[in-house]
Write a protein that holds these residues in place. Sequence first.
Motif, PDB file in Angstrom:
ATOM      1  N   ALA A  66      49.429  39.869  33.862  1.00  0.00           N
ATOM      2  CA  ALA A  66      48.150  40.174  34.531  1.00  0.00           C
ATOM      3  C   ALA A  66      47.557  38.773  35.115  1.00  0.00           C
ATOM      4  O   ALA A  66      47.043  38.974  36.107  1.00  0.00           O
ATOM      5  N   TYR A  67      47.411  37.862  34.352  1.00  0.00           N
ATOM      6  CA  TYR A  67      47.096  36.536  34.832  1.00  0.00           C
ATOM      7  C   TYR A  67      47.644  36.123  36.077  1.00  0.00           C
ATOM      8  O   TYR A  67      47.214  35.668  37.178  1.00  0.00           O
ATOM      9  N   GLN A  68      49.095  36.185  35.972  1.00  0.00           N
ATOM     10  CA  GLN A  68      49.880  35.828  37.169  1.00  0.00           C
ATOM     11  C   GLN A  68      49.639  36.961  38.522  1.00  0.00           C
ATOM     12  O   GLN A  68      49.633  36.401  39.670  1.00  0.00           O
ATOM     13  N   ARG A  69      49.428  38.168  38.096  1.00  0.00           N
ATOM     14  CA  ARG A  69      49.184  38.809  39.424  1.00  0.00           C
ATOM     15  C   ARG A  69      47.894  38.575  39.866  1.00  0.00           C
ATOM     16  O   ARG A  69      47.664  38.515  41.131  1.00  0.00           O
ATOM     17  N   GLU A  70      46.962  38.435  38.918  1.00  0.00           N
ATOM     18  CA  GLU A  70      45.440  37.965  39.452  1.00  0.00           C
ATOM     19  C   GLU A  70      45.762  36.741  40.441  1.00  0.00           C
ATOM     20  O   GLU A  70      44.812  36.328  41.264  1.00  0.00           O
ATOM     21  N   LYS A  71      46.492  35.655  39.675  1.00  0.00           N
ATOM     22  CA  LYS A  71      46.586  34.404  40.399  1.00  0.00           C
ATOM     23  C   LYS A  71      47.087  34.506  41.555  1.00  0.00           C
ATOM     24  O   LYS A  71      47.013  33.800  42.797  1.00  0.00           O
ATOM     25  N   MET A  72      48.174  35.310  41.796  1.00  0.00           N
ATOM     26  CA  MET A  72      48.901  35.718  43.083  1.00  0.00           C
ATOM     27  C   MET A  72      48.350  36.157  44.049  1.00  0.00           C
ATOM     28  O   MET A  72      47.965  35.908  45.400  1.00  0.00           O
ATOM     29  N   LYS A  73      47.238  37.262  43.618  1.00  0.00           N
ATOM     30  CA  LYS A  73      46.248  37.938  44.483  1.00  0.00           C
ATOM     31  C   LYS A  73      45.458  37.081  44.755  1.00  0.00           C
ATOM     32  O   LYS A  73      44.770  37.001  46.149  1.00  0.00           O
ATOM     33  N   GLU A  74      44.479  36.040  44.022  1.00  0.00           N
ATOM     34  CA  GLU A  74      43.723  34.964  44.477  1.00  0.00           C
ATOM     35  C   GLU A  74      44.448  34.068  45.555  1.00  0.00           C
ATOM     36  O   GLU A  74      43.684  33.620  46.509  1.00  0.00           O
ATOM     37  N   GLU A  75      45.400  33.572  45.250  1.00  0.00           N
ATOM     38  CA  GLU A  75      46.147  32.742  46.340  1.00  0.00           C
ATOM     39  C   GLU A  75      46.509  33.284  47.343  1.00  0.00           C
ATOM     40  O   GLU A  75      46.262  32.814  48.493  1.00  0.00           O
ATOM     41  N   LYS A  76      46.842  34.676  47.701  1.00  0.00           N
ATOM     42  CA  LYS A  76      47.138  35.456  48.660  1.00  0.00           C
ATOM     43  C   LYS A  76      45.836  35.720  49.493  1.00  0.00           C
ATOM     44  O   LYS A  76      45.736  35.344  50.744  1.00  0.00           O
TER      45      LYS A  76
END
Length: 220
Positions: A66-76
């Motif tokens: 979930a953290y990685q997904r949120e991090k990827m979303k934030e980076e995107k």
Amino acid sequence: MALPTLPSYWCSQQRLNQQLARQREQEARLRQQWEQNSRYFRMSDICSSKQAEWSSKTSYQRSMHAYQREKMKEEKRRSLEARREKLRQLMQEEQDLLARELEELRLSMNLQERRIREQHGKLKSAKEEQRKLIAEQLLYEHWKKNNPKLREMELDLHQKHVVNSWEMQKEEKKQQEATAEQENKRYKNEYERARREALERMKAEEERRLSRTDGHKRNP
């Protein structure tokens, strides 16, 4: 026939043995049940521990995912925002450049239009001035033809101009001749001075040569 009577102590011993046997059986059952319960609780503890461990790992992995997904979303989102900002800056720069070019073009067109108007005004003024001069010249020619005294004055002025020009030419010729004569005299004087200096150098050289010759003769 009467049955033989057993001794009372033997009966008591038998009951005691039976009671001890039942007690041992009960103790064996209790030990077996205790061991079963212990194994059950141990297995339950192990299962609970493993389940907790697995649950903890799964929860951690889920949290990390979930953290990685949120991090990827934030980076995107940040990347998209940066691209939008860059695009906005480029569009703003292009708009500013276009505005400057349009302003320069407008100023250039205004300047060119003003210059054309000025040239047109100058040409118009020049044409008007030329028409005035032509009209004045024609009027003067007409007046001159109809005024004999003026023609006589103009003829006299022309003759004086011719005489003055001839006198000036004579004076210029005299000045040129005088200048040429002065140049000729200066050239002759310079030539004579150079000739005398050359003769003096030759004479001095001859005297030095004779002096050296006499010296050799006196000192054989």
